[in-house]
Scaffold this motif. Sequence first.
Motif, mmCIF file in Angstrom:
data_model
loop_
_atom_site.group_PDB
_atom_site.id
_atom_site.type_symbol
_atom_site.label_atom_id
_atom_site.label_comp_id
_atom_site.label_asym_id
_atom_site.label_seq_id
_atom_site.Cartn_x
_atom_site.Cartn_y
_atom_site.Cartn_z
ATOM 1 N N ALA A 26 115.297 8.085 59.220
ATOM 2 C CA ALA A 26 116.007 8.799 60.272
ATOM 3 C C ALA A 26 115.388 8.629 61.648
ATOM 4 O O ALA A 26 115.919 9.144 62.630
ATOM 5 N N ALA A 27 114.277 7.900 61.752
ATOM 6 C CA ALA A 27 113.608 7.702 63.040
ATOM 7 C C ALA A 27 113.101 6.272 63.134
ATOM 8 O O ALA A 27 113.108 5.525 62.145
ATOM 9 N N SER A 28 112.645 5.881 64.318
ATOM 10 C CA SER A 28 112.221 4.498 64.539
ATOM 11 C C SER A 28 110.925 4.194 63.804
ATOM 12 O O SER A 28 110.150 5.089 63.459
ATOM 13 N N SER A 29 110.673 2.910 63.579
ATOM 14 C CA SER A 29 109.513 2.483 62.811
ATOM 15 C C SER A 29 108.203 2.758 63.530
ATOM 16 O O SER A 29 107.144 2.809 62.905
ATOM 17 N N GLY A 30 108.238 2.950 64.855
ATOM 18 C CA GLY A 30 107.022 3.153 65.616
ATOM 19 C C GLY A 30 106.234 4.380 65.229
ATOM 20 O O GLY A 30 105.014 4.368 65.233
ATOM 21 N N GLY A 31 106.910 5.457 64.873
ATOM 22 C CA GLY A 31 106.184 6.677 64.548
ATOM 23 C C GLY A 31 106.905 7.542 63.544
ATOM 24 O O GLY A 31 106.689 8.752 63.480
ATOM 25 N N SER A 32 107.760 6.955 62.741
ATOM 26 C CA SER A 32 108.578 7.730 61.812
ATOM 27 C C SER A 32 107.827 8.138 60.559
ATOM 28 O O SER A 32 108.163 9.119 59.916
ATOM 29 N N GLY A 33 106.819 7.359 60.188
ATOM 30 C CA GLY A 33 106.129 7.615 58.937
ATOM 31 C C GLY A 33 106.835 7.007 57.745
ATOM 32 O O GLY A 33 106.369 7.127 56.606
ATOM 33 N N CYS A 34 107.976 6.347 57.965
ATOM 34 C CA CYS A 34 108.704 5.698 56.870
ATOM 35 C C CYS A 34 108.078 4.344 56.550
ATOM 36 O O CYS A 34 107.769 3.574 57.461
ATOM 37 N N ALA A 35 107.926 4.050 55.268
ATOM 38 C CA ALA A 35 107.500 2.720 54.851
ATOM 39 C C ALA A 35 108.706 1.793 54.877
ATOM 40 O O ALA A 35 109.798 2.157 54.425
ATOM 41 N N GLY A 36 108.528 0.591 55.408
ATOM 42 C CA GLY A 36 109.647 -0.342 55.498
ATOM 43 C C GLY A 36 109.902 -1.119 54.227
ATOM 44 O O GLY A 36 110.937 -1.788 54.100
ATOM 45 N N THR A 37 108.989 -1.029 53.267
ATOM 46 C CA THR A 37 109.144 -1.776 52.014
ATOM 47 C C THR A 37 110.334 -1.251 51.219
ATOM 48 O O THR A 37 110.407 -0.054 50.914
ATOM 49 N N ILE A 38 111.247 -2.140 50.892
ATOM 50 C CA ILE A 38 112.411 -1.769 50.089
ATOM 51 C C ILE A 38 112.146 -2.072 48.620
ATOM 52 O O ILE A 38 112.494 -1.301 47.740
ATOM 53 N N GLY A 39 111.515 -3.226 48.352
ATOM 54 C CA GLY A 39 111.143 -3.574 46.985
ATOM 55 C C GLY A 39 111.839 -4.817 46.482
ATOM 56 O O GLY A 39 112.453 -5.579 47.235
ATOM 57 N N GLU A 40 111.729 -5.035 45.170
ATOM 58 C CA GLU A 40 112.322 -6.202 44.513
ATOM 59 C C GLU A 40 113.808 -5.972 44.281
ATOM 60 O O GLU A 40 114.222 -4.921 43.796
ATOM 61 N N ILE A 41 114.611 -6.954 44.645
ATOM 62 C CA ILE A 41 116.049 -6.900 44.387
ATOM 63 C C ILE A 41 116.497 -8.246 43.840
ATOM 64 O O ILE A 41 115.875 -9.279 44.107
ATOM 65 N N THR A 42 117.560 -8.243 43.066
ATOM 66 C CA THR A 42 118.134 -9.466 42.504
ATOM 67 C C THR A 42 119.467 -9.750 43.187
ATOM 68 O O THR A 42 120.328 -8.870 43.254
ATOM 69 N N LEU A 43 119.612 -10.961 43.691
ATOM 70 C CA LEU A 43 120.806 -11.320 44.452
ATOM 71 C C LEU A 43 121.446 -12.584 43.893
ATOM 72 O O LEU A 43 120.785 -13.408 43.259
ATOM 73 N N ASN A 44 122.730 -12.726 44.175
ATOM 74 C CA ASN A 44 123.458 -13.948 43.816
ATOM 75 C C ASN A 44 124.566 -14.195 44.830
ATOM 76 O O ASN A 44 124.606 -13.550 45.879
ATOM 77 N N GLU A 45 125.469 -15.104 44.489
ATOM 78 C CA GLU A 45 126.505 -15.498 45.452
ATOM 79 C C GLU A 45 127.505 -14.394 45.749
ATOM 80 O O GLU A 45 128.259 -14.469 46.731
ATOM 81 N N ASN A 46 127.537 -13.346 44.925
ATOM 82 C CA ASN A 46 128.479 -12.245 45.135
ATOM 83 C C ASN A 46 127.824 -10.984 45.709
ATOM 84 O O ASN A 46 128.517 -10.002 45.989
#
Length: 227
Positions: free
Chosen positions: A156-176
């Motif tokens: 809910a806030a900017s990365s500069g001082g939000s305290g949120c980690a930007g790591t989303i993690g492992e995801i599996t993707l394909n053509e769809n």
Amino acid sequence: MRKNYFTTTWQQAFTAAGLICCANRFVSRFHLVFLMLCALYSAQAQCPSPPGDPSVFGNNRWNVYVYDNNDLSLATAIYSGYYTVTALSFDSQDSWNQDSSPSNTEGWTGCPVNSDAFTFVYKRKGFPCGNYTSEMVRWDDAAAVYLDGALLWSCAASSGGSGCAGTIGEITLNENSEIEIRVREDGGNAFAGFSLVNTTASIAGSLSASGTTTICANTFPNPITLS
């Protein structure tokens, strides 16, 4: 008591001058408002229907749609135009300066956008099949990431001082697979950086694997041994 004609005349003159001054100020202010309304009307007249369809995901590229109004839900956002990005990972700084507007991007298609109070959305369908590490590297002000319509990450806030980690993690993707990244700009700088790294190894010869394994078409050898 005798009336002083000289004093009365000057009082009347000063009163008239004051009324004229006030009238001029009123006219000037009205004229300024009139000019602002004309400018707004002219801008709308020049760009009544921005090109592009913000519901469409870019085909193996990011379609970056931009909206007037800072609304991450897009409920009150007004679509203004778009540009495209081809790389899997991106940083908006490569397209436009963080203290300016997305409509300054080379290849921009649409209406002018102010440098504050806007929302921009990256949408892409189609990725080389595999497992990926995903991360929001930086963002300003608020951001959210969706995978196939489901909320994957948000802050809910900017990365500069939000305290949120930007790591989303492992995801599996394909053509769809479809990824949507929304970023809200309130004021000051605006930016978004997203990292997507394919961790699927190239394999030659036979393959032995256990547990959960992602296998993409035309990327694996024969024979395969799974346990």
